[in-house]
Design a protein around this motif. Structure first.
Motif, PDB file in Angstrom:
ATOM      1  N   VAL A 180      53.409  -6.106 -37.047  1.00 45.18           N
ATOM      2  CA  VAL A 180      52.849  -6.815 -38.209  1.00 45.18           C
ATOM      3  C   VAL A 180      51.332  -6.608 -38.247  1.00 45.18           C
ATOM      4  CG1 VAL A 180      52.486  -9.100 -39.227  1.00 45.18           C
ATOM      5  CG2 VAL A 180      54.693  -8.544 -38.152  1.00 45.18           C
ATOM      6  N   ARG A 240      53.055 -13.844 -33.586  1.00 43.95           N
ATOM      7  CA  ARG A 240      53.943 -14.392 -32.549  1.00 43.95           C
ATOM      8  C   ARG A 240      53.660 -13.697 -31.223  1.00 43.95           C
ATOM      9  NH1 ARG A 240      58.985 -12.990 -30.508  1.00 43.95           N
ATOM     10  NH2 ARG A 240      59.130 -11.168 -31.868  1.00 43.95           N
ATOM     11  N   PRO A 280      54.035 -14.391 -39.673  1.00 43.71           N
ATOM     12  CA  PRO A 280      55.192 -13.623 -40.144  1.00 43.71           C
ATOM     13  C   PRO A 280      56.533 -14.259 -39.794  1.00 43.71           C
ATOM     14  CG  PRO A 280      54.277 -12.627 -38.155  1.00 43.71           C
ATOM     15  CD  PRO A 280      53.341 -13.729 -38.553  1.00 43.71           C
ATOM     16  N   PRO A 282      59.340 -15.227 -36.585  1.00 41.78           N
ATOM     17  CA  PRO A 282      59.554 -16.633 -36.237  1.00 41.78           C
ATOM     18  C   PRO A 282      58.352 -17.162 -35.453  1.00 41.78           C
ATOM     19  CG  PRO A 282      60.841 -15.190 -34.798  1.00 41.78           C
ATOM     20  CD  PRO A 282      60.178 -14.303 -35.797  1.00 41.78           C
TER      21      PRO A 282
HETATM   22  N1  ASP Z   1      59.355 -10.910 -37.868  1.00 39.09           N
HETATM   23  C1  ASP Z   1      58.263 -10.062 -37.488  1.00 39.09           C
HETATM   24  C2  ASP Z   1      58.754  -8.746 -36.910  1.00 39.09           C
HETATM   25  O1  ASP Z   1      59.912  -8.454 -36.977  1.00 39.09           O
HETATM   26  C3  ASP Z   1      57.309 -10.751 -36.588  1.00 39.09           C
HETATM   27  C4  ASP Z   1      57.817 -11.135 -35.234  1.00 39.09           C
HETATM   28  O2  ASP Z   1      58.985 -10.958 -34.905  1.00 39.09           O
HETATM   29  O3  ASP Z   1      56.981 -11.615 -34.491  1.00 39.09           O
HETATM   30  O4  ASP Z   1      57.954  -8.003 -36.385  1.00 39.09           O
END
Ligand code: ASP
Length: 333
Positions: A180, A240, A280, A282
């Motif tokens: 991300v 995250r 973004p 979770p």
């Molecule tokens: N949902 C996002 C991704 O798939 C962010 C994350 O998982 O931290 O990269």
């Protein structure tokens, strides 16, 4: 949906890297237009009738996978979902064999999420007829996340009478492992924004500033403490902690990390009072961001999820119709 002279150079969407600013804005403008369809009582348009979209998700996903599926359904495409445990990759089939098998059934678009960086690029190289969309590859890129983030930021700035360029963006946390972060970096550098990466050396390596890396491309800096990093920011993007990708000990312990780098209302009020916050998902509440921020008035967290559908409608529509025009050109040649 949008009258424009801009034509996408690639028939795939593998990353924000390599897009032009015009292409980025084309996706965003189309997403804005498609968001109107989601407000209708009957959320259905025939734009992709007769098209088949395969969601091949070999890593977990809630938001990305469901929003690609909802987007395809609103556009009247036929969709199928295949996840890691259901696919033959769990029986030892190679990714390329799986992809060739799927291509033999004539899908139009293949949306792929994979734990290996570069997996979508491999498919794009080998598949002849199918358009490939990267829904997150390892620690590399997550282009539709960056597009929906930009769409959400632009909506917010419009209300304030401002544009999407010339703003200050802070990206906080596990930049090293975050696709991300990379996709957002490319997007904000294209838009001419100032980006500060915030985190300890282990999670924000200095080489992001190297001449061949992002530092060679625009206004980017690194801050080693949260207060300096978010100072004057218009937008704070929390990342995250990617614990599943961290092979070593990147932080002494999570409690200490969150004391130093957890985004809190106290820090934002003092150093970036007008900022909005994105995540973004979770989210690890209480680690990279407090619940007070995530659920508070400066949070655009739910809006991001909402905009994810219109963004993915735009991506599917533009790539599917681009593919048609490319095919027509080829047939006429
Ligand atoms: N949902 C996002 C991704 O798939 C962010 C994350 O998982 O931290 O990269």
């Amino acid at each position: 949906m949008t009258d424009t002279d801009c034509i996408l150079a690639s028939r795939h969407l593998l990353g924000i890297e390599g897009l032009t600013r015009e292409e980025l804005l084309l996706f965003l403008d189309n997403a804005d237009n498609f968001s109107e369809v989601m407000t209708r009582e009957i959320k259905k348009v025939p734009a992709l009738r007769g098209k088949t979209v395969i969601n091949l998700f070999l890593e977990p996903s809630t938001r990305t996978r469901s929003s690609f599926e909802i987007a395809a359904k609103i556009l009247s495409a036929d969709t199928i979902n295949i996840s890691g445990s259901e696919s033959s990759t769990s029986k030892g089939e190679t990714l390329l064999d799986t992809a060739h098998t799927l291509e033999a059934m004539n899908p139009d678009l293949l949306i792929i999420r994979h734990k290996e960086s570069g997996a979508p690029h491999l498919l794009a190289k080998h598949l002849k007829r199918t358009v490939v969309v990267n829904a997150g590859d390892g620690t590399h890129e997550h282009p539709t996340q960056a597009l929906l983030d930009c769409m959400t930021i632009r909506q917010h700035l419009r209300i304030k009478g401002r544009g999407l360029s010339g703003i200050k963006v802070a990206i906080v946390g596990d930049v090293r492992h975050s696709r991300v972060a990379r996709s957002n970096l490319y997007a904000h550098l294209l838009l001419g924004n100032e980006v500060t990466l915030v985190g300890p050396e282990t999670l924000v390596p200095q080489d992001f500033l190297g001449p061949k890396a992002f530092g060679g491309k625009g206004k980017i800096s690194i801050a080693r403490n949260l207060q300096d990093g978010v100072k004057g920011a218009d937008v704070v993007i929390c990342l995250r902690m990617q614990l599943e990708r961290q092979a070593g000990n990147y932080v002494p312990n999570l409690e200490e990390y969150s004391r130093e780098f957890g985004v809190s209302e106290r820090v934002l009020k003092a150093h970036a009072p007008d900022s909005v916050v994105l995540h973004p998902g979770p989210a690890n509440r209480g680690i990279e961001v407090s619940s007070e921020v995530l659920d508070g008035p400066r949070s655009l967290f739910r809006m991001q999820v909402h905009n994810g559908v219109a963004t993915r409608m735009a991506v599917l529509f533009l790539l599917a119709t681009h593919k048609d025009s490319t095919h027509k050109e080829l047939a006429a040649a």
